[in-house]
Design a protein around this motif. Structure first.
Motif, PDB file in Angstrom:
ATOM      1  N   ILE A  64      54.168  38.559  49.061  1.00 45.29           N
ATOM      2  CA  ILE A  64      54.680  38.494  50.436  1.00 45.29           C
ATOM      3  C   ILE A  64      54.807  37.044  50.890  1.00 45.29           C
ATOM      4  O   ILE A  64      55.846  36.629  51.415  1.00 45.29           O
ATOM      5  N   ALA A  65      53.766  36.250  50.668  1.00 42.70           N
ATOM      6  CA  ALA A  65      53.796  34.842  51.085  1.00 42.70           C
ATOM      7  C   ALA A  65      54.918  34.080  50.374  1.00 42.70           C
ATOM      8  O   ALA A  65      55.610  33.265  50.994  1.00 42.70           O
ATOM      9  N   THR A  66      55.110  34.349  49.102  1.00 40.35           N
ATOM     10  CA  THR A  66      56.154  33.664  48.336  1.00 40.35           C
ATOM     11  C   THR A  66      57.535  34.068  48.820  1.00 40.35           C
ATOM     12  O   THR A  66      58.421  33.218  48.988  1.00 40.35           O
ATOM     13  N   GLU A 126      62.312  34.783  40.935  1.00 32.34           N
ATOM     14  CA  GLU A 126      61.618  35.644  39.974  1.00 32.34           C
ATOM     15  C   GLU A 126      60.576  34.861  39.183  1.00 32.34           C
ATOM     16  O   GLU A 126      59.440  35.323  39.003  1.00 32.34           O
ATOM     17  N   ALA A 127      60.945  33.694  38.722  1.00 33.65           N
ATOM     18  CA  ALA A 127      60.014  32.875  37.939  1.00 33.65           C
ATOM     19  C   ALA A 127      58.822  32.449  38.792  1.00 33.65           C
ATOM     20  O   ALA A 127      57.675  32.469  38.335  1.00 33.65           O
ATOM     21  N   GLN A 128      59.094  32.075  40.025  1.00 30.49           N
ATOM     22  CA  GLN A 128      58.022  31.677  40.946  1.00 30.49           C
ATOM     23  C   GLN A 128      57.068  32.838  41.178  1.00 30.49           C
ATOM     24  O   GLN A 128      55.848  32.674  41.169  1.00 30.49           O
ATOM     25  N   LEU A 129      57.614  34.028  41.385  1.00 29.36           N
ATOM     26  CA  LEU A 129      56.783  35.209  41.617  1.00 29.36           C
ATOM     27  C   LEU A 129      55.916  35.525  40.402  1.00 29.36           C
ATOM     28  O   LEU A 129      54.732  35.860  40.553  1.00 29.36           O
ATOM     29  N   LYS A 135      48.410  34.421  39.268  1.00 26.11           N
ATOM     30  CA  LYS A 135      47.342  33.465  39.579  1.00 26.11           C
ATOM     31  C   LYS A 135      46.580  33.875  40.833  1.00 26.11           C
ATOM     32  O   LYS A 135      45.348  33.825  40.879  1.00 26.11           O
ATOM     33  N   SER A 136      47.299  34.274  41.865  1.00 25.38           N
ATOM     34  CA  SER A 136      46.653  34.654  43.113  1.00 25.38           C
ATOM     35  C   SER A 136      45.828  35.924  42.954  1.00 25.38           C
ATOM     36  O   SER A 136      44.734  36.039  43.514  1.00 25.38           O
ATOM     37  N   GLY A 137      46.356  36.878  42.198  1.00 25.26           N
ATOM     38  CA  GLY A 137      45.595  38.097  41.948  1.00 25.26           C
ATOM     39  C   GLY A 137      44.265  37.788  41.279  1.00 25.26           C
ATOM     40  O   GLY A 137      43.212  38.290  41.688  1.00 25.26           O
ATOM     41  N   LEU A 138      44.297  36.937  40.263  1.00 25.89           N
ATOM     42  CA  LEU A 138      43.066  36.557  39.565  1.00 25.89           C
ATOM     43  C   LEU A 138      42.130  35.755  40.465  1.00 25.89           C
ATOM     44  O   LEU A 138      40.916  35.965  40.461  1.00 25.89           O
ATOM     45  N   LEU A 139      42.693  34.842  41.248  1.00 22.36           N
ATOM     46  CA  LEU A 139      41.885  34.017  42.137  1.00 22.36           C
ATOM     47  C   LEU A 139      41.160  34.867  43.180  1.00 22.36           C
ATOM     48  O   LEU A 139      39.943  34.733  43.377  1.00 22.36           O
ATOM     49  N   LEU A 140      41.887  35.744  43.848  1.00 22.68           N
ATOM     50  CA  LEU A 140      41.266  36.540  44.908  1.00 22.68           C
ATOM     51  C   LEU A 140      40.339  37.617  44.345  1.00 22.68           C
ATOM     52  O   LEU A 140      39.343  37.975  44.977  1.00 22.68           O
ATOM     53  N   MET A 141      40.605  38.098  43.144  1.00 25.97           N
ATOM     54  CA  MET A 141      39.686  39.019  42.479  1.00 25.97           C
ATOM     55  C   MET A 141      38.365  38.291  42.204  1.00 25.97           C
ATOM     56  O   MET A 141      37.280  38.811  42.485  1.00 25.97           O
ATOM     57  N   SER A 142      38.454  37.081  41.685  1.00 25.49           N
ATOM     58  CA  SER A 142      37.256  36.282  41.413  1.00 25.49           C
ATOM     59  C   SER A 142      36.500  35.968  42.696  1.00 25.49           C
ATOM     60  O   SER A 142      35.266  36.037  42.734  1.00 25.49           O
ATOM     61  N   LYS A 143      37.231  35.623  43.737  1.00 29.94           N
ATOM     62  CA  LYS A 143      36.611  35.322  45.032  1.00 29.94           C
ATOM     63  C   LYS A 143      35.805  36.511  45.540  1.00 29.94           C
ATOM     64  O   LYS A 143      34.680  36.359  46.021  1.00 29.94           O
ATOM     65  N   GLU A 144      36.371  37.700  45.434  1.00 27.30           N
ATOM     66  CA  GLU A 144      35.665  38.899  45.894  1.00 27.30           C
ATOM     67  C   GLU A 144      34.408  39.150  45.070  1.00 27.30           C
ATOM     68  O   GLU A 144      33.385  39.582  45.607  1.00 27.30           O
ATOM     69  N   GLN A 145      34.463  38.891  43.770  1.00 27.56           N
ATOM     70  CA  GLN A 145      33.290  39.076  42.926  1.00 27.56           C
ATOM     71  C   GLN A 145      32.204  38.063  43.270  1.00 27.56           C
ATOM     72  O   GLN A 145      31.020  38.413  43.350  1.00 27.56           O
ATOM     73  N   VAL A 146      32.587  36.818  43.486  1.00 28.19           N
ATOM     74  CA  VAL A 146      31.620  35.787  43.877  1.00 28.19           C
ATOM     75  C   VAL A 146      31.014  36.130  45.233  1.00 28.19           C
ATOM     76  O   VAL A 146      29.800  35.987  45.439  1.00 28.19           O
TER      77      VAL A 146
END
Length: 162
Positions: A64-66, A126-129, A135-146
């Motif tokens: 959405i942000a992109t 498409e390439a940007q998405l 990256k964002s999915g992995l980052l926010l998943m990690s953030k929630e785990q931390v």
């Protein structure tokens, strides 16, 4: 001049700082909604997301942000590319790059929308998405785990002190 080339695309870059703000705001809103739904379904307070839920919400919020900010990303790239003389082998895009480098952010957005429509504003999206969403999915998943681990640790420390 060299100094003016340094500042090319500055205003587009300044507006683009909103991208992470949109990402985190949408993520937090979606998280609150999902946790409320889970609480209602389970009949007890849902306190955190699973890794998969956090990954999906993080990916969706970045998409959405992109999509909201991509036209500015495109304008910034057009404004900051090297002069056509320096890329003489590039050929057909030389005139557009020359015009892009001499226009303001709003002028260039308007020109692209007028000449190429929405397709032009989102060319290359498409390439940007593909890169930013993962990256964002992995980052926010990690953030929630931390966050979950930190809360559990603080609860244990509080219980030891009591």
């Amino acid at each position: 001049t060299t100094l003016s080339r340094l500042w090319r695309g500055f205003w587009a870059s300044m507006v683009l700082v909103i991208n992470p703000a949109i990402n985190v705001t949408v993520f937090d809103a979606l998280k609150a909604r999902i946790l409320a739904i889970l609480t209602a379904q389970r009949g007890r307070q849902a306190k955190s997301l699973t890794s998969l839920q956090a990954f999906i919400l993080g990916s969706a919020s970045k998409a959405i942000a992109t999509l909201v900010t991509y036209p500015l990303i495109r304008v910034k790239v057009l404004q900051q590319t090297e002069r056509p003389e320096e890329q003489s082998r590039a050929g057909h895009g030389a005139d557009r790059m020359r015009r892009a480098q001499s226009k303001s952010t709003l002028e260039l957005l308007s020109e692209i929308a007028r000449t190429d429509g929405t397709t032009g504003l989102y060319r290359g999206c498409e390439a940007q998405l593909m890169t930013t969403v993962l990256k964002s999915g992995l980052l926010l998943m990690s953030k929630e785990q931390v966050l979950r681990l930190t809360i559990a640790l603080l609860r244990r420390l509080k219980a030891v002190d009591a």
